[in-house]
Design a protein around this motif. Sequence first.
Motif, short mmCIF file in Angstrom:
data_model
loop_
_atom_site.label_atom_id
_atom_site.label_comp_id
_atom_site.label_asym_id
_atom_site.label_seq_id
_atom_site.Cartn_x
_atom_site.Cartn_y
_atom_site.Cartn_z
N SER A 53 0.81 -1.21 0.00
CA SER A 53 0.00 0.00 0.00
C SER A 53 0.85 1.26 0.00
CB SER A 53 -0.96 0.01 1.20
OG SER A 53 -0.25 -0.05 2.41
N LEU A 54 2.06 1.14 -0.55
CA LEU A 54 2.87 2.30 -0.89
C LEU A 54 3.25 3.13 0.32
CD1 LEU A 54 0.93 3.39 -4.07
CD2 LEU A 54 2.88 1.86 -3.92
N VAL A 55 4.16 2.61 1.13
CA VAL A 55 4.64 3.35 2.28
C VAL A 55 5.41 4.57 1.81
CG1 VAL A 55 6.07 3.26 4.34
CG2 VAL A 55 4.79 1.26 3.65
N ILE A 56 5.01 5.73 2.30
CA ILE A 56 5.69 6.99 1.97
C ILE A 56 6.51 7.38 3.19
CG2 ILE A 56 5.37 9.38 1.26
CD1 ILE A 56 4.42 7.29 -0.77
N SER A 57 7.83 7.38 3.04
CA SER A 57 8.69 7.56 4.20
C SER A 57 9.08 9.01 4.47
CB SER A 57 9.98 6.74 4.03
OG SER A 57 10.66 7.13 2.87
N THR A 58 8.76 9.90 3.55
CA THR A 58 9.08 11.30 3.77
C THR A 58 8.03 11.94 4.65
OG1 THR A 58 8.00 11.77 1.69
CG2 THR A 58 10.38 11.61 1.65
N PRO A 59 8.32 13.12 5.25
CA PRO A 59 7.39 13.72 6.21
C PRO A 59 6.01 13.98 5.63
CG PRO A 59 9.54 14.77 6.34
CD PRO A 59 9.57 13.87 5.13
N CYS A 60 5.01 13.80 6.48
CA CYS A 60 3.61 14.02 6.07
C CYS A 60 3.36 15.50 5.83
CB CYS A 60 2.70 13.49 7.17
SG CYS A 60 0.94 13.73 6.88
N MET A 61 2.54 15.79 4.84
CA MET A 61 2.06 17.13 4.56
C MET A 61 3.19 18.10 4.22
SD MET A 61 -1.03 17.67 7.28
CE MET A 61 -1.39 19.29 6.62
N ALA A 62 4.15 17.64 3.45
CA ALA A 62 5.19 18.56 2.99
C ALA A 62 4.57 19.63 2.12
CB ALA A 62 6.26 17.79 2.20
N GLN A 63 4.99 20.86 2.30
CA GLN A 63 4.41 21.98 1.56
C GLN A 63 5.52 22.75 0.86
OE1 GLN A 63 1.32 22.40 1.06
NE2 GLN A 63 0.37 21.09 2.57
N ALA A 64 5.15 23.88 0.33
CA ALA A 64 6.08 24.64 -0.51
C ALA A 64 6.96 25.60 0.27
CB ALA A 64 5.29 25.42 -1.56
N ALA A 110 4.33 5.34 -10.59
CA ALA A 110 3.57 6.42 -9.96
C ALA A 110 4.08 6.70 -8.56
CB ALA A 110 2.08 6.07 -9.94
N SER A 111 4.29 5.67 -7.77
CA SER A 111 4.69 5.88 -6.38
C SER A 111 6.07 6.52 -6.28
CB SER A 111 4.67 4.56 -5.60
OG SER A 111 5.61 3.65 -6.13
N ALA A 112 6.91 6.29 -7.30
CA ALA A 112 8.25 6.87 -7.30
C ALA A 112 8.23 8.33 -7.73
CB ALA A 112 9.16 6.07 -8.23
N ASN A 113 7.09 8.81 -8.21
CA ASN A 113 7.02 10.17 -8.73
C ASN A 113 5.95 11.00 -8.04
OD1 ASN A 113 8.85 10.47 -11.33
ND2 ASN A 113 8.00 8.39 -11.35
N ILE A 114 5.59 10.65 -6.82
CA ILE A 114 4.60 11.41 -6.07
C ILE A 114 5.15 12.81 -5.78
CG2 ILE A 114 5.38 10.62 -3.80
CD1 ILE A 114 2.43 10.46 -2.98
N GLY A 115 4.26 13.78 -5.65
CA GLY A 115 4.68 15.15 -5.39
C GLY A 115 4.95 15.42 -3.92
N ARG A 116 5.09 16.71 -3.58
CA ARG A 116 5.47 17.09 -2.22
C ARG A 116 4.33 16.97 -1.23
NH1 ARG A 116 8.42 22.62 -1.64
NH2 ARG A 116 8.80 21.68 0.41
N LEU A 117 3.10 17.04 -1.70
CA LEU A 117 1.96 16.97 -0.78
C LEU A 117 1.78 15.54 -0.31
CD1 LEU A 117 -0.47 18.54 0.49
CD2 LEU A 117 -1.82 17.70 -1.44
N ARG A 118 1.96 15.30 0.98
CA ARG A 118 1.78 13.98 1.57
C ARG A 118 0.87 14.13 2.77
NH1 ARG A 118 6.66 11.46 -0.27
NH2 ARG A 118 7.32 12.74 -2.04
N CYS A 119 -0.27 13.49 2.73
CA CYS A 119 -1.25 13.62 3.82
C CYS A 119 -1.35 12.35 4.65
CB CYS A 119 -2.62 13.97 3.26
SG CYS A 119 -2.60 15.46 2.24
N SER A 120 -0.58 11.33 4.29
CA SER A 120 -0.55 10.09 5.03
C SER A 120 0.75 9.37 4.68
CB SER A 120 -1.75 9.21 4.68
OG SER A 120 -1.65 7.93 5.28
#
Length: 273
Positions: free
Chosen positions: A11-22, A141-151
Motif C-alpha cells: 500500500s505504498l509506504v511513503i517515508s518522507t514527512p507528512c504534509m510537505a508543503q512549498a 507512480a509511487s516513485a514520482n509522487i509530489g510534495r503533498l503527503r497527507c498520510s
Amino acid sequence: MRFAPLFIAASLVISTPCMAQAGRSAGGREAAPTPVPIEEWPVAKVSAVGERIYDFDTAAWLATDALRAAISEDELRTVRGWLVMPEGDGHVVHFYRQGDPDPIPGWKVFVQGRLPPTVTPAAETALTPQELAQARAVVTASANIGRLRCSRHMNSVIMRDPDGDDWLVWLLTPTPDDGRLPMGGHYRFRISADGGSVIRRDQLSNTCLFLDRPPRNQRDAMLMTSQIVSRGPVETQVFLSIQNQVTIVVMAGDKYFSIGGARVSDITDLVNK
C-alpha cells in the motif's frame, strides 16, 4: 480503505514527512503552494471513473480480508501488491509476490456482490505482459509522487484510461483512524502503456483536507468543499461520496456541483436563486 500493517509494502509506504508543503510564509506558518491546474474531464467521465474507483477499492479490501483468513502469516508477508480485474459480474483481485526480477502470481480472489470471496492459489507461474505493465505503472507512480503527503501510507488503484491506451493510477490518502473523510491528498497519474513512464501527474487538491462526517441522525446532511485546481469536481470526490454515502457539494470557480454517489449535478442556478 485501510489495510493492515502486513500489507504496508503493497500500500505504498511513503517515508518522507507528512504534509510537505512549498515553504513557510513570513509569519512562520506553512505557506500553501500555488495551485497547479489539473487535466479536466467531462462530468460524465468524472462520475463513471469515480464509481469504478469505488468498485476496485471495495474489491481490493474485501479480497484482502479473505486472503488474510485463508493463508498463513508467513505467506502474507510475501505479498507485494495486487491488481483488480473486472470479470463477469464481479472482480478478480490478483495478489502477486516478489520474483527475480519480476513479480510473480500468488493468489486470486474472486469478489462478487454479497457472496463470500473465494481464494485460490494462482496456477500461472508468470504475470502476463499486461499485468506486468500494470504492476510497473503503480511503482512508477509511487516513485514520482509530489510534495503533498497527507498520510504515510497510500492506497493505489489502477485501470486503463477509457479514452486511450494509457494507464490511470491513483495514489489515495486513506481514511484515518478517526474516520474523517480525506478530501485532499490524492494523486492521479497518467502512465505509459508499458508502465514505465509518467505522462502526466495531477495533484487533485492543493492541500491536505480531512472533513468530519455528518451526524448519523442528521437528515439530508452534506459536506462542502472547494476545488481550486480545476473548474469542476474530480473523480475522488465521487468515490468518497459513494464510499461514505454522503452528498458532497463542491465549489469550483463560480460554479457549484452536487455529488450524490455517482450522480453529479451542476446546481449553480439553484444556489444563486
